[in-house]
Write a protein that holds these residues in place. Sequence first.
Motif, PDB file in Angstrom:
ATOM      1  N   MET A 308     -41.702   7.713  49.920  1.00  0.00           N
ATOM      2  CA  MET A 308     -41.878   8.993  50.592  1.00  0.00           C
ATOM      3  C   MET A 308     -42.492   8.804  51.968  1.00  0.00           C
ATOM      4  SD  MET A 308     -43.360  11.425  47.544  1.00  0.00           S
ATOM      5  CE  MET A 308     -43.680  12.744  48.739  1.00  0.00           C
ATOM      6  N   SER A 309     -42.116   9.675  52.872  1.00  0.00           N
ATOM      7  CA  SER A 309     -42.745   9.687  54.187  1.00  0.00           C
ATOM      8  C   SER A 309     -44.103  10.366  54.083  1.00  0.00           C
ATOM      9  CB  SER A 309     -41.861  10.439  55.187  1.00  0.00           C
ATOM     10  OG  SER A 309     -42.558  10.661  56.395  1.00  0.00           O
ATOM     11  N   THR A 313     -41.436  16.504  55.975  1.00  0.00           N
ATOM     12  CA  THR A 313     -40.004  16.414  56.209  1.00  0.00           C
ATOM     13  C   THR A 313     -39.464  17.765  56.672  1.00  0.00           C
ATOM     14  OG1 THR A 313     -39.487  16.994  53.912  1.00  0.00           O
ATOM     15  CG2 THR A 313     -39.826  14.657  54.421  1.00  0.00           C
ATOM     16  N   TYR A 314     -38.197  17.754  57.086  1.00  0.00           N
ATOM     17  CA  TYR A 314     -37.553  18.998  57.526  1.00  0.00           C
ATOM     18  C   TYR A 314     -37.538  20.026  56.394  1.00  0.00           C
ATOM     19  CZ  TYR A 314     -33.870  22.191  59.065  1.00  0.00           C
ATOM     20  OH  TYR A 314     -33.158  23.310  59.403  1.00  0.00           O
ATOM     21  N   GLN A 315     -37.203  19.576  55.187  1.00  0.00           N
ATOM     22  CA  GLN A 315     -37.138  20.499  54.056  1.00  0.00           C
ATOM     23  C   GLN A 315     -38.506  21.117  53.763  1.00  0.00           C
ATOM     24  OE1 GLN A 315     -35.828  17.465  54.139  1.00  0.00           O
ATOM     25  NE2 GLN A 315     -33.640  17.951  54.137  1.00  0.00           N
ATOM     26  N   GLU A 316     -39.562  20.347  53.928  1.00  0.00           N
ATOM     27  CA  GLU A 316     -40.901  20.875  53.668  1.00  0.00           C
ATOM     28  C   GLU A 316     -41.323  21.878  54.731  1.00  0.00           C
ATOM     29  OE1 GLU A 316     -43.244  17.357  51.281  1.00  0.00           O
ATOM     30  OE2 GLU A 316     -42.883  17.075  53.416  1.00  0.00           O
ATOM     31  N   ARG A 462     -41.342   6.651  62.725  1.00  0.00           N
ATOM     32  CA  ARG A 462     -40.180   7.437  62.314  1.00  0.00           C
ATOM     33  C   ARG A 462     -39.685   8.370  63.415  1.00  0.00           C
ATOM     34  NH1 ARG A 462     -38.624   8.092  56.953  1.00  0.00           N
ATOM     35  NH2 ARG A 462     -39.695   6.732  55.487  1.00  0.00           N
ATOM     36  N   SER A 463     -40.524   8.670  64.387  1.00  0.00           N
ATOM     37  CA  SER A 463     -40.128   9.577  65.463  1.00  0.00           C
ATOM     38  C   SER A 463     -39.540   8.855  66.658  1.00  0.00           C
ATOM     39  CB  SER A 463     -41.341  10.404  65.919  1.00  0.00           C
ATOM     40  OG  SER A 463     -41.806  11.247  64.892  1.00  0.00           O
TER      41      SER A 463
END
Length: 725
Positions: A308-309, A313-316, A462-463
Amino acid sequence: MVDRPNSALLPAFAEQRQEQPPPPPPPPREFPGGGPFRPRGPFLRGPRLRHDEPKEEMRGTGPSGRILLPELHPRRPSSLQRGGGGGRGALGAGHPSPGRGARQGAPWNQGRPYQRIGGAFLEQLLQKEPSEVAITLACSPGLEEALSQTALRPPFLQLLCRALCRACSSHTDRHSIQRLLGLVRDSAFLRVCLPQYVAGMLTEAVPAVRHRYPQHVANIVALVQELASVFPASSIQSVAMLMSILPASVNALRASGVNFAEEAERELERVQAYVQHLQDRRREGTLRMDSQIWMGGAPEGEGDYRAMSIFPTYQELHREETPFLRPNSLAQPYESPGVYLETHFRLLREDFVRPMREGIVQLLQCTEQQRGMRQRRFDDIRVYFNARILAPACSAAGIEYKVRFDTKPLRSVRWENSKRLLYGSLVCLSKDGFETFLFATVAQRESRDLRKGIVHLSFVERSRPLLAEARPSDSFLMVETAAYFEAYHHVLRGLQELREEGLPFQRYIVHCEAEVAAPGYLRASGSTYDLRCLVGKLPATTGPDEEEEEDHKQGDVSAVNILNPQQWPGKAFLSSLAGKTYVGLKIVQALLANNAGWGKSPILVVCYTNHALDQFLEGILAFKEKGIVRVGGRSNSESLKQFTLRELRSRDQFRKRLPHHLRMAHSSVSSEMQEAQAQLTEEAAVLECGLRGILHERHLRSCIADHHWKSLAAGWVRKTSGRPL
């Protein structure tokens, strides 16, 4: 090391060129926006460009307002220019990184003599500790040359594989291991030599050689496991090819009478299943980038928490999924150490993700309802408008970016006492309503810069692919979470990296056993401690009879069985033990006075705040005048200044006392960092000047087509008269 700066934030005309007369005609360069560069506008309005134009010594403006940079002295091309690696870059895909693979150009130490790696060197290295093996190989220029060979003798290949496996077994040098595995990942050693060696096992005729193969197979499997865990996306093709050959060779050896241990066969099956899992993810399109993935089945739930990151995340952020959380069990035992680690990781992560998620949801609702965001106050986030990423800069911690934001809504903020943009705080930047976003942490915080709207950020790994697409003209909405990220980040990372078998106190925190056994260091030393250092002298008014009676009450403090409360000192001593700091200092004093039981291992002191740590170390300083190291640069104690890590490293004898392999590693990394920093500083200066005005032509030479450059140098000529303009 410091990686090459972002190619989008440093435009193509800022690329470092090698000044070697005469320069070869450069091909047309592509700009970040697409399309070849065509000089127009202000570039054509200046006076005629002359090759003998005097060079500026100071940065300033030349004729017609063109900006000139200081003349840069020719220097040896840096290791970042001599060849690219194919590894993940620190600032986006395609840039060199500590884990990059074998370079196709000249070796990094071109012009410097180096010793090739041989069998005797590897045999001697295998006698060292795993951490020393990892550091020595990582800083050895001969390793890259050895890995680039397409044909290696089997004895040397076996030694090299053993050395790499021993280095990977170190738990304290993850950066060195990542560098080693990055070299292996893109080397001929993995693509050619290992498959040939494994295939050759089928035709081996010497029985003695065949019976030594099980150990070599175990080393190869262990190396594949580490490689696929650290670089699952970029190494899967080479690893899958190797693992497709290995089972046939193992079966043939087993048929010829070679015995493989059951544990080795189970490990081979686990690695095969893991590689197959990565191949399936690659076919599904879910294995796009390298992020460390641990082997082993995840606890029953929603995925492996190790993959997990840490960041939302986008979904969160858009509430497209509900976080999966397990309740914290206080009385009932956990199923396994893995479930315990997963439970606390998810709960701790949700504790810092929730404020940002809820705040961004409110922000998006406010945008949809077309209300004034600048006047609204949000509960869980702080909002900064019109943030622009200006230019990169080097620091002791790595590459930082200068970011400017609008200060008009923040005129009443007293930055000296404000908790806004504290060091280590997490910010999220987006320019499209959080459809895409960048995460960064505050790297530098100066109140005078904050009043001007300037802050230095360090973008997370990650960015960096999205950062490569950013432009200095892009306007971002920057959001800071109220949860202090620095307090969560390292704990979450530690929970992900902690192996289940290495989790301490499993009997008590996982299986909830109530009976607490004595620690190992007490059992090893016979549980007898000399506590005279903790007890002061008796009052002078006591007579011989009274003193003897008091000794009888307290017992002989020179030899106390600490596991037997009946032998502890009297009530006067116990009543003086009041306060956590006091008790902690007495424990440290007793341990230092009785180090025969636990050896010379250092004592790690961890406190919640810097002030508490300074106070505790000052207490230790009262009975231990040397042997203290204060880690961290935020100490305000004058008495501890001489013990800070920075002060100790600055002493002349520090490097001379280091072991040889550490001195070599320090020299290698420092050299690369200095070269990369010089290149980044130079290109960042070009970028900043380009934002202020028109750059001088000589800084654009590397991206101007040869015929355009000749045209600029000769001046424009009228076709009718042939005279220059």
